[in-house]
Design a protein around this motif. Structure first.
Motif, short mmCIF file in Angstrom:
data_model
loop_
_atom_site.label_atom_id
_atom_site.label_comp_id
_atom_site.label_asym_id
_atom_site.label_seq_id
_atom_site.Cartn_x
_atom_site.Cartn_y
_atom_site.Cartn_z
N PRO A 66 20.18 23.25 42.46
CA PRO A 66 19.31 23.21 41.29
C PRO A 66 18.89 21.79 40.93
O PRO A 66 19.67 20.86 41.05
N PHE A 67 17.64 21.64 40.49
CA PHE A 67 17.15 20.33 40.09
C PHE A 67 15.98 20.55 39.13
O PHE A 67 15.06 21.30 39.42
N SER A 68 16.03 19.91 37.97
CA SER A 68 14.99 20.08 36.95
C SER A 68 14.58 18.71 36.41
O SER A 68 14.99 18.31 35.32
N PRO A 69 13.81 17.95 37.15
CA PRO A 69 13.50 16.58 36.74
C PRO A 69 12.56 16.51 35.54
O PRO A 69 11.67 17.34 35.39
N GLN A 70 12.77 15.52 34.74
CA GLN A 70 11.92 15.28 33.58
C GLN A 70 10.81 14.32 33.96
O GLN A 70 11.02 13.34 34.67
N PRO A 80 12.61 23.87 36.67
CA PRO A 80 13.56 24.00 37.78
C PRO A 80 12.83 24.22 39.10
O PRO A 80 11.86 24.99 39.17
N VAL A 81 13.26 23.54 40.14
CA VAL A 81 12.66 23.76 41.45
C VAL A 81 13.01 25.16 41.92
O VAL A 81 14.06 25.71 41.57
N VAL A 82 12.13 25.73 42.74
CA VAL A 82 12.32 27.08 43.25
C VAL A 82 12.49 27.03 44.76
O VAL A 82 11.76 26.33 45.46
N PRO A 133 6.52 31.93 40.19
CA PRO A 133 5.55 31.25 41.04
C PRO A 133 5.63 29.75 40.88
O PRO A 133 5.94 29.24 39.80
N THR A 134 5.32 29.02 41.94
CA THR A 134 5.34 27.56 41.89
C THR A 134 3.96 26.98 41.84
O THR A 134 3.80 25.80 41.59
N VAL A 160 6.33 17.85 40.17
CA VAL A 160 5.52 18.29 41.31
C VAL A 160 6.17 17.88 42.63
O VAL A 160 6.30 18.69 43.56
N PHE A 161 6.61 16.64 42.73
CA PHE A 161 7.15 16.18 44.01
C PHE A 161 8.57 16.68 44.25
O PHE A 161 9.00 16.79 45.41
N ALA A 162 9.27 17.02 43.19
CA ALA A 162 10.57 17.67 43.36
C ALA A 162 10.38 19.04 44.01
O ALA A 162 11.14 19.43 44.90
N GLN A 163 9.36 19.78 43.55
CA GLN A 163 9.08 21.09 44.16
C GLN A 163 8.53 20.91 45.57
O GLN A 163 8.87 21.67 46.49
N MET A 164 7.70 19.90 45.78
CA MET A 164 7.10 19.70 47.09
C MET A 164 8.17 19.41 48.15
O MET A 164 8.09 19.92 49.27
#
Length: 742
Positions: free
Chosen positions: A431-435, A424-426, A708-709, A458-462
């Motif tokens: 909310p978004f949890s890409p596979q 899950p993105v922080v 932490p991310t 990685v890019f979802a969090q970025m």
């Protein structure tokens, strides 16, 4: 006050009175009226003289239209259009009476009663012309017929005066039926059709004698703006306006007792058929001509202007590179497809745009297998998602905005993210949890390796760290269109819409060290009476050189040791990114060398273009991802376009390596267990989020922010290269998993 002062004051008052009286004597009502009537009489006399001495001229050159010539950049001829006018004169009695009335209702309700001119409308048009406001409507059917048949389209005062005089004479010399017949047979309706017979065939596939009232009302409505109102190419606004014009025409017919209210109520808007390509537009020729014509419209050369003929249009397209692109698609794709025997292969469409990154000139373009067979240009269509070719733009925005991770580390190539699949993105309210591809979890991974392997998590969090709004603004600055572009974490996977033309502009800007590159295909437009110099695109700095060069450095890794390895060769220095959209409906490779930027894409198109379908199984090769056919087409074309290779290398400056935080304490280490979210039902239509990827949705409770991310791997932050995971060669993973990205 003394006597002397009093006398002086009296003298001044007398002089003022005398002066005022003189002005009043000069501007008396009688004199003003006399002057006004004198001017009117002079104007009437001049008009009378013009009427007496101006003869009705012979038919203008529009009746003998010339062809237009389209040329490659080297001056060799690409195509000739308009060799003969698409017109067939029909007698008025062949046109149904109600269709005749539809034209009168749309353009000139008083036609059967007026004297051929509309003085109020003509005066308004003259004032508009004199004041520099351009063309202005208001002419009668007679005036429009005179303009089309005897004069020119020039918006000048002299032409309007001639039109007025000749219209008065024509109204005296010809019957209303003769004038109406001349008008509907000479008017231009768009689609290369001059006259009602050609228009009936072009829009409805019938003869003029078989038109019904609804169809006639549409053709009559078209005349106000043929290009804007053509249903096939009209914008939503254009469609709305032409339907309003169609309804307006029918209301006027009821008002004039040419149609009953009950008849009107039964009528439905008859959507025109799709246009048929003109002869001589086979292969790629039609796509190139169409792209040039769209650009001409933006430069002020309308379809009506073009159809008048006599133009020479020189394109920026390099003949040799165009041939190399066509050959690359044939060799690397078409030769391997069985379009007749395979249902999957029959749906495959290829598109490509190649741009000079220094000038923005489109040097080659591939629109589809054949313009005659597939009218939609795959190079400029904007109905598919660019997928992971968007990830470099997320990185560009992070660099440009000096964004940091959730723990405050500056983002760069060495920055380490958590590459756990479905993580899950922080920091986002959505909310978004890409596979990741094949649901693979990478653990701690650098931005460089994440780009190589196109790691979704990685890019979802970025993009959350950058903020979706900031990432969107950077993308718009680089040239990505604002089409289905929500400001949500899922756009990190390229869920908006864009064309190969759009993405070529964005990547060319990266190639050009961040200085904006706007693709254009028109080099010059010349006519004996007019020369159009294309507007030079602005070349402002879209993003800093450091940001652009850092992205280029990342993309060289994708080609050297990642998912774009099929484009790797020692013959040139290359940077690029693969992309595969939702359910494998499109596959992309966007890449560049120091001299050339090219974007290649495959699209799965079913049901005559009305449905997007999966490319899986293309040429019996499993998942048709961006690292397969698109990358191989790109490599083959680039090698040929560069004459076998090039020794030029990227001149990269101030590449941002980023910051790597200290190792976290055990309590800060993220859980190894990925968070699962419910998967939505797959869809046959594109969406802003992957149909088989965990979806994002607004929620009042965001994921915990204390997780932490960024973590540090146990080894050095300069991690070794890792092969790409997504866009491997077709056939490595039969069927794939239907994920967006990579």
């Amino acid at each position: 006050m003394g006597r002397a002062d009093a006398r002086r004051a009296q003298a001044q008052e007398s002089r003022r009175a005398a002066k005022s009286g003189g002005i009043r004597r000069l501007f008396t009502w009688k004199k003003l009226l006399g002057t006004f009537f004198g001017i009117v009489l002079l104007g009437m006399g001049a008009f009378g003289a013009l009427y007496l001495y101006a003869d009705v001229p012979a038919a203008n050159a529009m009746a003998e239209r010339q062809s237009n010539v389209y040329k490659y950049s080297d001056g060799t001829v690409l195509a000739r259009t308009g060799k003969g006018v698409n017109r067939q004169i029909v007698d008025l009695d062949e046109v149904p009476k109600k269709v005749q009335h539809a034209f009168v209702a749309a353009e000139n309700k008083t036609f059967y009663k007026d004297q051929g001119v509309d003085l109020k409308g003509t005066t308004r048009a003259l004032l508009s012309t004199v004041s520099g406001k351009g063309k202005q409507g208001g002419s009668t059917i007679t005036q429009q017929y005179v303009k089309n048949y005897y004069l020119t389209q020039d918006p000048t005062v002299s032409r309007k005066l001639k039109e007025l005089v000749i219209s008065l004479k024509i109204d005296q010399q010809k019957s209303k039926d003769e004038i109406l017949a001349g008008y509907i047979n000479t008017a231009y309706y768009g689609r290369g059709a001059s006259g009602i017979q050609a228009a009936a065939q072009a829009y409805y596939g019938v003869d003029a004698k078989d038109l019904d009232v609804s169809q006639g009302a549409y053709l009559a409505s078209l005349l106000q703006a043929p290009s804007q109102y053509d249903w096939n190419s009209a914008t939503p606004t254009g469609k709305k306006l032409v339907k309003e014009r169609w309804a307006y025409t029918l209301r006027n017919m009821v008002e004039m007792d040419w149609l009953t209210e009950s008849e009107k109520a039964k009528l439905k808007f008859d959507v025109p058929q799709k246009p048929k390509p003109a002869a001589g537009m086979e292969g790629q020729t039609g796509y190139l001509v169409e792209a040039a014509n769209k650009e001409l419209e933006k430069q002020g050369v309308t379809e009506e202007d073009r159809e008048a003929g006599g133009w020479t249009f020189t394109l920026t397209v390099d003949k040799k590179r165009q041939q190399e692109l066509e050959k690359a698609v044939d060799d690397q794709l078409e030769s391997k497809l069985d379009r007749e025997g395979s249902k999957v292969d029959a749906t495959v469409q290829a598109g490509a745009t190649s741009v000079d990154p220094k000038t923005g000139k489109v040097v080659a373009l591939y629109g589809g297998e054949d313009y005659i067979k597939h009218y939609i240009s795959n190079a400029t269509r904007q109905d598919y998602q660019p997928a992971s070719t968007f990830k470099p733009l997320v990185l560009a925005s992070a660099l440009e905005n000096e964004s940091t991770t959730q723990d405050g580390s500056l983002i760069g190539l060495n920055t380490v993210y958590d590459g756990t699949s479905k993580r899950p993105v922080v920091g986002s309210d959505t909310p978004f949890s890409p596979q990741n591809e094949d649901d693979r979890s990478y653990g701690p991974i650098s931005v460089q390796r994440a780009m190589n392997s196109s790691v979704n998590s990685v890019f979802a969090q970025m993009i959350v760290d950058v903020t979706p709004s900031a990432a969107k603004q950077t993308a718009l600055d680089l040239g990505v269109p604002d089409k289905n572009f929500p400001e949500r974490p899922a756009v990190s996977l390229g869920t908006m819409n864009a064309s190969t033309w759009d993405m070529a502009g964005a990547y060319a800007t990266l190639d050009n060290h961040g200085r904006k590159v706007t693709p254009h295909i028109l080099q010059s437009a010349e006519h004996r009476d007019r020369t159009v110099k294309p507007e030079k695109p602005k070349r402002e700095q879209a993003i800093s050189r450091a940001s652009a060069d850092t992205v280029t450095k990342a993309l060289t890794g994708v080609v050297d040791a990642g998912s774009g390895s099929a484009a790797n060769t020692s013959a040139y220095d290359a940077a690029g990114k693969t992309g595969t959209s939702e359910d494998n409906k499109s596959a992309w490779f966007a890449g560049y060398t120091p001299e050339l930027t090219t974007v290649v894409a495959l699209f799965g198109e079913g049901d005559g273009g009305r449905k997007q379908v999966s490319l899986t199984g293309t040429a019996n090769s499993g998942r048709a991802n961006g690292g397969g056919f698109p990358a191989r087409i790109w490599a083959d074309y680039t090698l040929g376009a560069l004459g076998g290779g090039s020794g030029k290398t990227f001149d990269l400056q101030d590449v941002e390596r980023g910051e790597v935080p200290a190792p976290p304490t055990p309590s800060d280490t993220p859980s190894e267990e990925p968070t699962e979210t419910e998967e939505p039902t797959p869809s046959d239509t594109p969406s802003e989020t992957p149909s088989e990827t965990p979806s994002e949705s607004p929620s009042s409770s965001a994921p915990p922010t204390d997780s932490p991310t960024v973590t540090t791997p146990p080894t050095s932050p300069e991690l070794p290269p890792q092969p790409g995971e997504d866009d491997g060669q077709p056939g490595e993973r039969p069927g794939g998993n239907g994920l967006l990205g990579q």
